[in-house]
Design a protein around this motif. Structure first.
Motif, PDB file in Angstrom:
ATOM      1  N   TYR A   1       0.819  -1.212   0.000  1.00  0.00           N
ATOM      2  CA  TYR A   1       0.000   0.000   0.000  1.00  0.00           C
ATOM      3  C   TYR A   1       0.859   1.271   0.000  1.00  0.00           C
ATOM      4  O   TYR A   1       0.558   2.241  -0.692  1.00  0.00           O
ATOM      5  N   TYR A   2       1.942   1.270   0.779  1.00  0.00           N
ATOM      6  CA  TYR A   2       2.779   2.463   0.888  1.00  0.00           C
ATOM      7  C   TYR A   2       3.475   2.760  -0.436  1.00  0.00           C
ATOM      8  O   TYR A   2       3.548   3.922  -0.865  1.00  0.00           O
ATOM      9  N   THR A   3       3.978   1.719  -1.097  1.00  0.00           N
ATOM     10  CA  THR A   3       4.654   1.914  -2.378  1.00  0.00           C
ATOM     11  C   THR A   3       3.677   2.440  -3.424  1.00  0.00           C
ATOM     12  O   THR A   3       4.008   3.352  -4.194  1.00  0.00           O
ATOM     13  N   ALA A   4       2.487   1.879  -3.439  1.00  0.00           N
ATOM     14  CA  ALA A   4       1.465   2.344  -4.389  1.00  0.00           C
ATOM     15  C   ALA A   4       1.113   3.809  -4.138  1.00  0.00           C
ATOM     16  O   ALA A   4       1.042   4.615  -5.078  1.00  0.00           O
ATOM     17  N   GLN A   5       0.914   4.156  -2.875  1.00  0.00           N
ATOM     18  CA  GLN A   5       0.562   5.534  -2.519  1.00  0.00           C
ATOM     19  C   GLN A   5       1.644   6.516  -2.957  1.00  0.00           C
ATOM     20  O   GLN A   5       1.348   7.610  -3.456  1.00  0.00           O
ATOM     21  N   SER A   6       2.909   6.109  -2.791  1.00  0.00           N
ATOM     22  CA  SER A   6       4.018   6.997  -3.152  1.00  0.00           C
ATOM     23  C   SER A   6       4.083   7.235  -4.654  1.00  0.00           C
ATOM     24  O   SER A   6       4.695   8.210  -5.106  1.00  0.00           O
ATOM     25  N   ARG A   7       3.452   6.352  -5.434  1.00  0.00           N
ATOM     26  CA  ARG A   7       3.420   6.499  -6.898  1.00  0.00           C
ATOM     27  C   ARG A   7       2.087   7.053  -7.393  1.00  0.00           C
ATOM     28  O   ARG A   7       1.827   7.081  -8.596  1.00  0.00           O
ATOM     29  N   GLY A   8       1.225   7.446  -6.453  1.00  0.00           N
ATOM     30  CA  GLY A   8      -0.058   8.003  -6.844  1.00  0.00           C
ATOM     31  C   GLY A   8      -1.078   6.975  -7.281  1.00  0.00           C
ATOM     32  O   GLY A   8      -2.055   7.308  -7.977  1.00  0.00           O
ATOM     33  N   LEU A   9      -0.881   5.718  -6.883  1.00  0.00           N
ATOM     34  CA  LEU A   9      -1.805   4.645  -7.243  1.00  0.00           C
ATOM     35  C   LEU A   9      -2.778   4.369  -6.101  1.00  0.00           C
ATOM     36  O   LEU A   9      -2.373   4.329  -4.942  1.00  0.00           O
ATOM     37  N   SER A  10      -4.033   4.191  -6.425  1.00  0.00           N
ATOM     38  CA  SER A  10      -5.059   3.928  -5.416  1.00  0.00           C
ATOM     39  C   SER A  10      -5.308   2.424  -5.322  1.00  0.00           C
ATOM     40  O   SER A  10      -6.283   1.891  -5.873  1.00  0.00           O
ATOM     41  N   PHE A  11      -4.402   1.718  -4.645  1.00  0.00           N
ATOM     42  CA  PHE A  11      -4.532   0.277  -4.491  1.00  0.00           C
ATOM     43  C   PHE A  11      -5.288  -0.038  -3.205  1.00  0.00           C
ATOM     44  O   PHE A  11      -5.065   0.591  -2.165  1.00  0.00           O
ATOM     45  N   GLY A  12      -6.149  -1.026  -3.299  1.00  0.00           N
ATOM     46  CA  GLY A  12      -6.900  -1.487  -2.144  1.00  0.00           C
ATOM     47  C   GLY A  12      -6.784  -2.986  -1.985  1.00  0.00           C
ATOM     48  O   GLY A  12      -5.869  -3.617  -2.538  1.00  0.00           O
ATOM     49  N   GLU A  13      -7.735  -3.563  -1.279  1.00  0.00           N
ATOM     50  CA  GLU A  13      -7.680  -5.000  -0.984  1.00  0.00           C
ATOM     51  C   GLU A  13      -7.720  -5.842  -2.254  1.00  0.00           C
ATOM     52  O   GLU A  13      -7.044  -6.870  -2.348  1.00  0.00           O
ATOM     53  N   ALA A  14      -8.507  -5.416  -3.230  1.00  0.00           N
ATOM     54  CA  ALA A  14      -8.634  -6.193  -4.472  1.00  0.00           C
ATOM     55  C   ALA A  14      -7.293  -6.264  -5.205  1.00  0.00           C
ATOM     56  O   ALA A  14      -6.902  -7.327  -5.710  1.00  0.00           O
ATOM     57  N   GLU A  15      -6.586  -5.145  -5.243  1.00  0.00           N
ATOM     58  CA  GLU A  15      -5.289  -5.124  -5.919  1.00  0.00           C
ATOM     59  C   GLU A  15      -4.250  -5.952  -5.158  1.00  0.00           C
ATOM     60  O   GLU A  15      -3.412  -6.628  -5.752  1.00  0.00           O
ATOM     61  N   LEU A  16      -4.313  -5.904  -3.820  1.00  0.00           N
ATOM     62  CA  LEU A  16      -3.404  -6.725  -3.012  1.00  0.00           C
ATOM     63  C   LEU A  16      -3.648  -8.209  -3.274  1.00  0.00           C
ATOM     64  O   LEU A  16      -2.699  -8.984  -3.422  1.00  0.00           O
ATOM     65  N   GLU A  17      -4.909  -8.599  -3.356  1.00  0.00           N
ATOM     66  CA  GLU A  17      -5.230 -10.001  -3.619  1.00  0.00           C
ATOM     67  C   GLU A  17      -4.736 -10.427  -4.987  1.00  0.00           C
ATOM     68  O   GLU A  17      -4.256 -11.551  -5.162  1.00  0.00           O
ATOM     69  N   ARG A  18      -4.854  -9.545  -5.990  1.00  0.00           N
ATOM     70  CA  ARG A  18      -4.358  -9.896  -7.313  1.00  0.00           C
ATOM     71  C   ARG A  18      -2.832 -10.039  -7.299  1.00  0.00           C
ATOM     72  O   ARG A  18      -2.279 -10.936  -7.912  1.00  0.00           O
ATOM     73  N   TYR A  19      -2.164  -9.128  -6.598  1.00  0.00           N
ATOM     74  CA  TYR A  19      -0.706  -9.221  -6.483  1.00  0.00           C
ATOM     75  C   TYR A  19      -0.303 -10.538  -5.838  1.00  0.00           C
ATOM     76  O   TYR A  19       0.604 -11.235  -6.323  1.00  0.00           O
ATOM     77  N   GLN A  20      -0.956 -10.899  -4.752  1.00  0.00           N
ATOM     78  CA  GLN A  20      -0.620 -12.141  -4.053  1.00  0.00           C
ATOM     79  C   GLN A  20      -0.899 -13.360  -4.929  1.00  0.00           C
ATOM     80  O   GLN A  20      -0.145 -14.343  -4.888  1.00  0.00           O
ATOM     81  N   ALA A  21      -1.963 -13.291  -5.722  1.00  0.00           N
ATOM     82  CA  ALA A  21      -2.291 -14.402  -6.616  1.00  0.00           C
ATOM     83  C   ALA A  21      -1.247 -14.556  -7.718  1.00  0.00           C
ATOM     84  O   ALA A  21      -1.011 -15.667  -8.214  1.00  0.00           O
ATOM     85  N   ILE A  22      -0.612 -13.467  -8.111  1.00  0.00           N
ATOM     86  CA  ILE A  22       0.461 -13.512  -9.104  1.00  0.00           C
ATOM     87  C   ILE A  22       1.766 -13.939  -8.447  1.00  0.00           C
ATOM     88  O   ILE A  22       2.525 -14.759  -8.970  1.00  0.00           O
ATOM     89  N   ASN A  23       2.058 -13.375  -7.291  1.00  0.00           N
ATOM     90  CA  ASN A  23       3.347 -13.544  -6.625  1.00  0.00           C
ATOM     91  C   ASN A  23       3.575 -14.965  -6.109  1.00  0.00           C
ATOM     92  O   ASN A  23       4.646 -15.543  -6.302  1.00  0.00           O
ATOM     93  N   ALA A  24       2.577 -15.535  -5.448  1.00  0.00           N
ATOM     94  CA  ALA A  24       2.756 -16.840  -4.797  1.00  0.00           C
ATOM     95  C   ALA A  24       3.166 -17.946  -5.776  1.00  0.00           C
ATOM     96  O   ALA A  24       4.122 -18.691  -5.504  1.00  0.00           O
ATOM     97  N   PRO A  25       2.492 -18.097  -6.922  1.00  0.00           N
ATOM     98  CA  PRO A  25       2.924 -19.148  -7.855  1.00  0.00           C
ATOM     99  C   PRO A  25       4.332 -18.926  -8.397  1.00  0.00           C
ATOM    100  O   PRO A  25       5.038 -19.897  -8.692  1.00  0.00           O
ATOM    101  N   LEU A  26       4.745 -17.673  -8.515  1.00  0.00           N
ATOM    102  CA  LEU A  26       6.096 -17.400  -9.007  1.00  0.00           C
ATOM    103  C   LEU A  26       7.144 -17.905  -8.018  1.00  0.00           C
ATOM    104  O   LEU A  26       8.185 -18.438  -8.426  1.00  0.00           O
TER     105      LEU A  26
END
Length: 233
Positions: free
Chosen positions: A26-51
């Motif tokens: 969340y902090y990194t997204a905010q510093s770049r002007g991105l409005s990330f919430g729970e949905a975006e975190l879940e998508r990131y985790q769904a991408i990250n874990a299999p990698l």
């Protein structure tokens, strides 16, 4: 003590990686002007874990993984104009700022240090992991730290365990045990290397049918101290 050389996983065993991941995301997204919430975190985790599972199987390098996870996320979300490699560097820097410990982590580290040899056995980016350890307050009780970056291989790769074993100073595998939350990296890696294992399982997950049982399973770190003291659980 029942074992003299104790290999302890870092993330989600001593340090609350889930809290650190959420903060940094969340902090990194905010510093770049991105409005990330729970949905975006879940998508990131769904991408990250299999990698990370792919990396454990040696199908991808960590250097490629850490960039690919954000590149794929940005592509899914239609975000352009941000370099995934630089974004990952910012994310890792922010990740090191959150070092909340798991309940009982300090007591466990102090006990092992006073009675044996404590070796942190962790995957991850070396600079980030060392910064997190330094900020955690646990460093005074850590005898050795072996990060996969420095070992040249990631858990469960036998090459990682060979390096960690050499660094530990242990003379016999019967003197060693590893505790960690990951069945695929900590427990599987320890079993393949021929040392006893303890699965840290605070959420009471079921052991997969095709997975050999660890030597021990605990739901709290204080239970592991009992094991080291020779108590049967």
């Amino acid at each position: 003590m029942k074992y003299r050389y104790i290999f302890v996983d870092l993330d989600n065993t001593l340090l609350d990686f889930e809290a650190a991941e959420e903060y940094s995301f969340y902090y990194t997204a905010q510093s770049r002007g991105l409005s990330f919430g729970e949905a975006e975190l879940e998508r990131y985790q769904a991408i990250n874990a299999p990698l990370w599972k792919m990396m454990e199987r040696r199908e991808i390098t960590k250097e490629a993984l850490v960039v690919r996870r954000f590149r794929e996320l940005f592509e899914e979300l239609g975000i352009t104009g941000i370099d995934p490699a630089q974004y990952n560097a910012d994310y890792l820097n922010n990740l090191a700022l959150c070092t909340r410990t798991i309940d009982g982590a300090e007591e466990l580290c102090r006990f092992i240090h006073e009675n044996g040899v404590l070796i942190i056995a962790t995957n991850g980016v070396s600079a980030t992991q060392h910064r997190r350890i330094a900020a955690s307050g646990l460093e005074p009780w850590l005898d050795k730290v072996v990060v996969s970056d420095d070992a040249g291989a990631e858990k469960p790769d036998p090459r990682y365990f060979e390096r960690a074993f050499a660094v530990s100073g242990a003379g016999d595998k019967s003197e060693c045990i590893i505790i960690g939350d990951s069945l695929t990296s900590d427990i599987k890696g320890g079993q393949q290397f021929g040392i006893d294992t303890c699965w840290f399982n605070p959420k009471g997950k079921a052991l997969p049918e095709d997975m050999p049982a660890p030597t021990y399973t605990v739901s709290g770190l204080s239970e592991f101290i009992d094991i080291l003291n020779g108590k049967d659980l």
